[in-house]
Design a protein around this motif. Structure first.
Motif, short mmCIF file in Angstrom:
data_model
loop_
_atom_site.label_atom_id
_atom_site.label_comp_id
_atom_site.label_asym_id
_atom_site.label_seq_id
_atom_site.Cartn_x
_atom_site.Cartn_y
_atom_site.Cartn_z
N LEU A 119 22.33 -60.21 13.32
CA LEU A 119 21.28 -60.43 13.73
C LEU A 119 19.99 -60.05 13.89
O LEU A 119 19.07 -60.27 14.15
N HIS A 120 20.51 -58.89 14.70
CA HIS A 120 19.77 -57.79 15.15
C HIS A 120 19.46 -56.57 14.45
O HIS A 120 18.69 -55.63 15.00
N GLY A 121 19.56 -56.78 14.01
CA GLY A 121 19.01 -55.39 13.02
C GLY A 121 20.21 -54.78 12.51
O GLY A 121 21.43 -54.50 13.40
N ALA A 122 19.86 -53.06 12.30
CA ALA A 122 20.91 -51.86 12.59
C ALA A 122 20.14 -50.64 12.39
O ALA A 122 18.99 -50.87 12.19
N LEU A 123 21.17 -49.80 12.34
CA LEU A 123 20.24 -48.02 13.04
C LEU A 123 20.10 -47.52 11.02
O LEU A 123 20.30 -46.18 11.43
N ARG A 124 20.20 -48.08 10.36
CA ARG A 124 20.23 -47.77 9.18
C ARG A 124 18.73 -47.30 8.53
O ARG A 124 19.05 -46.23 7.46
N GLU A 125 17.96 -48.15 8.90
CA GLU A 125 16.72 -47.81 8.04
C GLU A 125 15.18 -48.30 9.20
O GLU A 125 16.09 -48.36 10.23
N ALA A 126 14.32 -47.56 8.37
CA ALA A 126 13.45 -47.54 9.56
C ALA A 126 12.54 -48.56 8.20
O ALA A 126 12.66 -48.67 7.10
N ARG A 127 11.76 -49.57 9.39
CA ARG A 127 10.77 -50.10 7.98
C ARG A 127 9.04 -50.28 8.62
O ARG A 127 8.60 -49.34 9.67
N CYS A 128 8.51 -50.49 7.74
CA CYS A 128 6.80 -49.71 8.06
C CYS A 128 6.07 -51.09 9.09
O CYS A 128 6.78 -52.28 8.74
N THR A 129 5.04 -50.55 9.88
CA THR A 129 5.05 -51.62 10.86
C THR A 129 3.91 -52.57 10.22
O THR A 129 3.75 -53.60 9.84
N ARG A 130 3.47 -51.97 8.46
CA ARG A 130 2.19 -53.01 8.03
C ARG A 130 2.64 -53.42 6.36
O ARG A 130 2.45 -54.15 6.60
N CYS A 131 3.21 -52.65 6.52
CA CYS A 131 3.60 -53.06 4.50
C CYS A 131 5.79 -53.55 4.83
O CYS A 131 6.05 -53.66 5.63
N THR A 132 5.82 -53.05 3.91
CA THR A 132 7.63 -53.74 3.18
C THR A 132 8.65 -52.49 3.10
O THR A 132 9.64 -52.94 3.15
N ALA A 133 6.99 -52.06 2.97
CA ALA A 133 8.65 -49.81 2.97
C ALA A 133 9.15 -50.24 3.72
O ALA A 133 8.68 -50.32 5.15
N ARG A 134 10.72 -49.75 2.98
CA ARG A 134 11.45 -49.82 4.45
C ARG A 134 12.20 -47.82 3.79
O ARG A 134 11.94 -46.78 2.39
N ARG A 135 12.98 -47.43 4.22
CA ARG A 135 13.37 -46.10 4.54
C ARG A 135 14.80 -45.19 5.05
O ARG A 135 14.39 -46.11 6.24
N PRO A 136 15.18 -44.83 4.72
CA PRO A 136 16.97 -44.37 5.87
C PRO A 136 16.31 -43.83 6.32
O PRO A 136 15.72 -42.33 6.44
N PHE A 137 17.15 -44.15 7.68
CA PHE A 137 17.16 -43.86 9.48
C PHE A 137 18.68 -42.77 9.33
O PHE A 137 19.01 -42.96 10.26
N ASP A 138 18.16 -40.99 9.17
CA ASP A 138 19.05 -40.71 9.22
C ASP A 138 18.44 -39.12 9.65
O ASP A 138 17.23 -39.38 10.18
N GLU A 139 19.32 -38.09 9.45
CA GLU A 139 19.21 -36.48 10.02
C GLU A 139 17.62 -36.02 9.40
O GLU A 139 17.13 -35.46 10.16
#
Ligand code: APR
Length: 239
Positions: A119-139
């Motif tokens: 429900l509150h998301g997860a700490l596996r990815e980052a997402r862009c504030t402006r477009c729909t791009a996502r990327r892994p949130f890792d080291e």
């Protein structure tokens, strides 16, 4: 905890056509992660509005990312608890099983749970504030390179206070609560909405059982409240 306290609950689990489980940070406490509002809780050490709000992020994105990077590293250093694993076992046995979690630590997925609604998301990815791009949130994620080439900036894939929950996830959670015969509520103080409402008679006709060492806002509203830790009950139910 003697077993015959749970024979009735085991019977309900076996007979249930549809099971819905709602979890909060308390189920990860026994993995070694701090809860939010308890002793040593995350909200004790930080001011909420600075870290988990759109305003806080706008004011200091680097501070907010540093805090989430610290939490992500903590998540990676712990293991799912016997309670997380017990829920994955119960899912494999149930006809229909939905695990709705407020946690962003991915421990339910790591324990083998399949039908998990975060429900509150997860700490596996980052997402862009402006477009729909996502990327892994890792080291490899660089806290000093937050600009996305579309002009937006990377933000944690987390729902902050004041933000709406992902619609598809929330609708699936309400549907799971509505159709459940049995609901388990584990490790949540039951004060953050709309998650907590899932366990109320407004949203579910299920027999609702709370598992928590303390009383919560939901205790007066559930059918049965078991004053115990998650690992003191769930592995016995899954045995
Ligand atoms: N087993 C079961 N429950 C436990 C255990 C345990 N071993 N240890 C603690 N708890 C219970 C506490 O008694 C408390 O009721 O877990 C609950 C944790 O409550 P909170 O700290 O309020 O966490 P949570 O309910 O998950 O918060 C909900 O608030 O801050 C926001 O978005 C954040 O998802 C979070 C939401």
């Amino acid at each position: 905890m003697d077993d015959d306290r749970f024979s009735e609950l085991r019977g309900r689990l076996a007979a249930a056509g549809s099971v819905c489980v709602l979890t909060g940070s308390g189920i990860s406490a026994e993995s070694g992660l701090p809860t939010f509002r308890g002793v040593g809780g995350l909200w004790r050490a930080h001011r909420v509005e600075e870290l988990a709000s759109p305003e806080g992020f706008t004011r200091d994105p680097h501070l907010v990312w540093s805090w989430y990077a610290e939490r992500r590293r903590a998540h990676a250093q712990v293991e799912p608890s016997p309670a997380h694993r017990a829920l994955a076992q119960l899912e494999r046995r149930a006809q229909r099983f939905t695990l709705v979690t407020q946690n962003v630590d991915s421990l339910h997925r790591r324990a083998g749970s399949r039908n998990v609604l975060e429900l509150h998301g997860a700490l596996r990815e980052a997402r862009c504030t402006r477009c729909t791009a996502r990327r892994p949130f890792d080291e490899s994620f660089d806290l000093d390179a937050l600009a996305h080439d579309c002009g937006g900036i990377w933000r944690p894939d987390i729902v902050w206070f004041g933000e709406s929950l992902p619609r598809d996830v929330l609708e699936a959670a309400f549907e799971a609560a509505r159709t459940a015969d049995l609901m388990l509520v584990v490790g949540t103080s039951g004060i953050v909405q709309p998650a907590a409402s899932l366990a109320t008679k407004r949203c579910t006709g299920a027999y609702v059982v709370e598992i928590n060492p303390e009383q919560t806002a939901l205790t007066p509203l559930v059918d049965r409240s078991i004053r115990a830790r998650a690992t003191g009950v769930l592995p016995l139910l899954a045995a």
